[in-house]
Design a protein around this motif. Structure first.
Motif, short mmCIF file in Angstrom:
data_model
loop_
_atom_site.label_atom_id
_atom_site.label_comp_id
_atom_site.label_asym_id
_atom_site.label_seq_id
_atom_site.Cartn_x
_atom_site.Cartn_y
_atom_site.Cartn_z
N PHE A 195 0.83 -1.20 0.00
CA PHE A 195 0.00 0.00 0.00
C PHE A 195 0.86 1.26 0.00
O PHE A 195 0.68 2.15 -0.84
N VAL A 196 1.81 1.37 0.93
CA VAL A 196 2.62 2.59 1.01
C VAL A 196 3.55 2.73 -0.18
O VAL A 196 4.00 3.85 -0.50
N ALA A 197 3.84 1.61 -0.87
CA ALA A 197 4.74 1.67 -2.03
C ALA A 197 4.06 2.24 -3.27
O ALA A 197 4.74 2.56 -4.25
N ILE A 198 2.74 2.42 -3.24
CA ILE A 198 2.04 2.95 -4.42
C ILE A 198 2.58 4.32 -4.78
O ILE A 198 2.83 4.63 -5.96
N THR A 199 2.78 5.15 -3.77
CA THR A 199 3.21 6.53 -4.04
C THR A 199 4.66 6.60 -4.52
O THR A 199 5.10 7.66 -4.99
N ASP A 200 5.42 5.49 -4.45
CA ASP A 200 6.80 5.48 -4.94
C ASP A 200 6.90 5.37 -6.45
O ASP A 200 7.99 5.51 -7.01
N GLY A 201 5.77 5.06 -7.11
CA GLY A 201 5.82 4.95 -8.57
C GLY A 201 6.32 6.23 -9.22
O GLY A 201 5.86 7.32 -8.90
N SER A 202 7.26 6.09 -10.15
CA SER A 202 7.89 7.27 -10.76
C SER A 202 7.03 7.91 -11.85
O SER A 202 7.23 9.07 -12.20
#
Length: 680
Positions: A358-365
């Motif tokens: 879930f928190v890794a979603i915003t890491d998408g470049s």
């Protein structure tokens, strides 16, 4: 109370069908009158029903229909324009009916009955009636109407005539004969050609049980009307006798709602004081939840498979005998043995069992990368909540019920930009090894329809998700379908993006053999700012052949209609992501690490938090004491119904704690995007 009027549809007969008529509820006279239209109101009513002793019943066939059954036997079948209008009419009719039922008892005290006279004279012509005359009239049905301080009233009440005595005797005989029938069927040797599990015999048990229950319901309605008259003749407030009998600990809002003891004595109950202001004591209060009090969840209940449920099959068949295809199951009480040991609000928290994804979603470049990450998180969020193939049902949340928890997520220094760069959090100097904190809160915000709101946020990652959903169940023959109505919205504040999404339907299959669950239907995910969307299709198993739990998905750019990622596999197995570049990625959800949620111990929880609220039901289910679990569950549901009636009578609206009504949805009252510290 002022009169109410308005148009309702009235069912006339098979030829004429439904007709619009203008209805007037005359509270003073206790009459429900109707006219052809509003213009003919000055004329004599086309028809009228006296409401004293009447029974007002919302229909299960839809959310608009209800019936008014007069004591004379005449019935009006009516239909409102929507569920809200039906609730308005039903509430007002019930209040008026109750008032005039009491008044009828005061002005027309019942004459002495034949059985009462014979008993009082000691007549030997009816020894059975003489023997029964001093018994509690409700003893056959285990209805308790006494409590401390009421012995004087009880002695007076025993002198009153019981007009239902002969009906109770006949019912008692019928129940005995029915019990003999069931024992005879169950005593058949399985080695013979006629087995206790013969389908015709099972259906006979089911239909006969449904008939006995229906007769019991009718007798209870007559009993309530008789009690109202008897209580009135003694000059007391009858409403006290018409309310469910609840334990002392349920009478007030002193923090005891979820902690009444499991002793047998605590279940006998006392009357609920309707003049108390405690009905709304939980409404609108704010809970002070500290993450420091939360500890890693130690509950490891593994739900036992129901197996072939042979011993409960007659119960299920009894349930099925009451149902019709397409019928809404919202009001159907399911047997306790098929319940999961947790609330639906807690089940929603399992959507966050992989908080790292879930928190890794915003890491998408890039926008497309973030959409694919969201789809990956979404597809992996169902397997933990459904626990594979076990088809059990969580507790229906009670209005005002809440559930709080959190997860800690280790920082991924390579995946994240940096620990806290650009974050407005004043703790930016914290060690880079400190985990992220993901907070979750859920609340049952409505009872009709049963709407749940849940919200999760990670402040450091500047992301949150808000969802409202209500479940609507329908009977589909040998399956039960559950629609998840509502939508959610994921907010990525760092990118100023919002992702709206819906939820699939769930189906309980093979409910007479080995029940199992599958998901079905299309889910849409859209991001208006980036122009990317995804369509996920949960495929139900074909009648012949085919794999279980299949799911497919496509992620595309809307303006160009270009598909750049496809997904196929099983939502509780292996998922394959295929990109237009030729790359593929496999995700096995069974091997993903599940992060345990952090929950405060029950003793630190508020009285309406899920685990404390349902703790006695859960404890009884763990002990496999179905009877006690059913009784605890009934007490909680009776409290909810009593409070709902009280709010309708006093026209007091329900006030939520954490969510506000926003058009057709519900919004968390303090979302991250409204916090100025986290705005772009």
């Amino acid at each position: 109370m002022e009169n109410i009027d308005g148009y309702l549809m009235k069912y006339t007969n098979l030829v004429t069908g439904w007709q619009y008529r203008f209805f007037v509820l005359n509270n003073e006279s206790g009459l429900l009158e109707y006219f052809v239209n509003e213009q003919s109101r000055p004329q004599k009513p086309r028809g009228m029903l006296p409401l004293a002793g009447a029974v007002i019943s919302p229909s299960d066939e839809d959310s608009h229909t209800f019936t008014v059954n007069a004591i004379s036997g005449e019935q009006y079948k009516l239909r409102a324009s929507d569920a809200k209008e039906r609730q308005h009419w039903v509430s007002r009719l019930q209040i008026c009916t109750q008032h005039h039922t009491e008044a009828m008892g005061k002005s027309n005290p019942p004459p002495k009955s034949r059985s009462y006279s014979m008993a009082s004279q000691g007549s030997s012509s009816s020894p059975m009636l003489v023997h029964r005359s001093n018994q509690n009239p409700a003893s056959l049905f285990s209805w308790s109407h006494t409590h401390k301080g009421s012995s004087l009233y009880s002695s007076k009440r025993s002198l009153l005539p019981d007009h239902l005595l002969e009906a109770r005797e006949m019912m008692s005989q019928a129940q005995g004969q029915h019990r003999d029938l069931i024992q005879s069927i169950e005593g058949l040797p399985s080695s013979t050609s006629l087995s206790p599990l013969d389908q015709d015999l099972l259906m006979l048990k089911a239909t006969s049980m449904a008939t006995m229950n229906c007769l019991n319901e009718c007798l209870q309605i007559l009993h309530l009307q008789q009690v109202a008259r008897q209580r009135s003749s003694l000059g007391g407030p009858t409403i006290e006798w018409l309310e469910p009998k609840l334990p002392d600990l349920l009478k007030n809002g002193s923090g005891s709602l979820g902690s009444f003891t499991t002793d047998e004595g605590a279940l006998e109950g006392t009357r609920l004081d309707l003049n108390s202001t405690e009905f709304s004591s939980f409404s609108g209060e704010q809970e002070d939840i500290s993450a420091e009090d939360e500890v890693e969840d130690s509950f490891t209940d593994e739900e036992e498979d129901l197996g072939a449920v042979e011993e409960e099959r007659s119960v299920i068949l009894h349930l099925l005998s009451q149902l019709k295809l397409g019928m809404d199951l919202t009001r159907v009480v399911l047997p306790t043995f098929i319940l999961e040991k947790r609330s639906l609000l807690e089940m929603y928290a399992d959507f966050m069992s992989h908080p790292d994804l879930f928190v890794a979603i915003t890491d998408g470049s890039t926008p497309e990368d973030r959409m694919v990450r969201f789809v990956e998180y979404y597809l992996t969020s169902f397997h933990e909540g459904r626990k594979g193939s076990i088809a059990k049902k969580p507790y229906n949340p009670i209005i005002g019920e809440t559930f709080h928890c959190s997860w800690t997520v280790p920082r991924n220094m390579e995946g994240s930009k940096d620990s806290l760069q650009g974050s407005p959090d004043p703790s930016a100097t914290a060690s880079s090894q400190d985990p992220y904190l993901l907070r979750f809160v859920a609340e049952q915000v409505s009872h009709h329809p049963p709407v749940s709101g849940f919200y999760a946020e990670c402040q450091e990652r500047r992301m949150c998700v808000n969802t409202h959903v209500w479940t609507k169940s329908k009977f589909m023959g040998m399956s039960i379908g559950v629609s998840m109505i509502g939508e959610g919205c994921l907010h990525l504040l760092e990118h100023d993006e919002e992702y709206t999404f819906t939820l699939p339907c769930a189906y309980a299959r093979s409910i007479l053999t080995v029940p199992w669950v599958e998901l079905g239907g299309k889910v849409n995910i859209t991001c208006a700012k980036s122009g990317y969307s995804a369509v996920i299709t949960f495929q139900t198993k074909p009648f012949y052949g085919g794999k279980l739990h299949k799911v497919t998905a496509e992620v595309r750019h809307n303006s160009t209609n270009t598909v750049f990622c496809r997904v196929q596999g099983e939502w509780n197995g292996v998922l394959e992501f295929s990109y237009t570049s030729g790359e593929t990625k496999l995700v096995d959800v069974t091997k993903l690490p599940v992060t345990k949620k952090r929950v405060r111990p029950i003793e630190k929880q508020g009285p309406t938090e899920s685990r404390r609220l349902w703790q006695n039901v859960t404890a009884s289910l763990r002990e496999k004491d179905i009877e006690k679990a059913t009784e605890h569950k009934r007490l909680l549901e009776e409290r909810q119904r009593t409070e709902e009636r009280h709010r309708a009578e006093t026209e007091t609206p329900w006030r939520t704690r954490h969510f506000d009504n926003d058009g057709e949805g519900w919004m968390y009252h303090k979302p991250l995007w409204k916090n100025s510290a986290f705005k772009s």
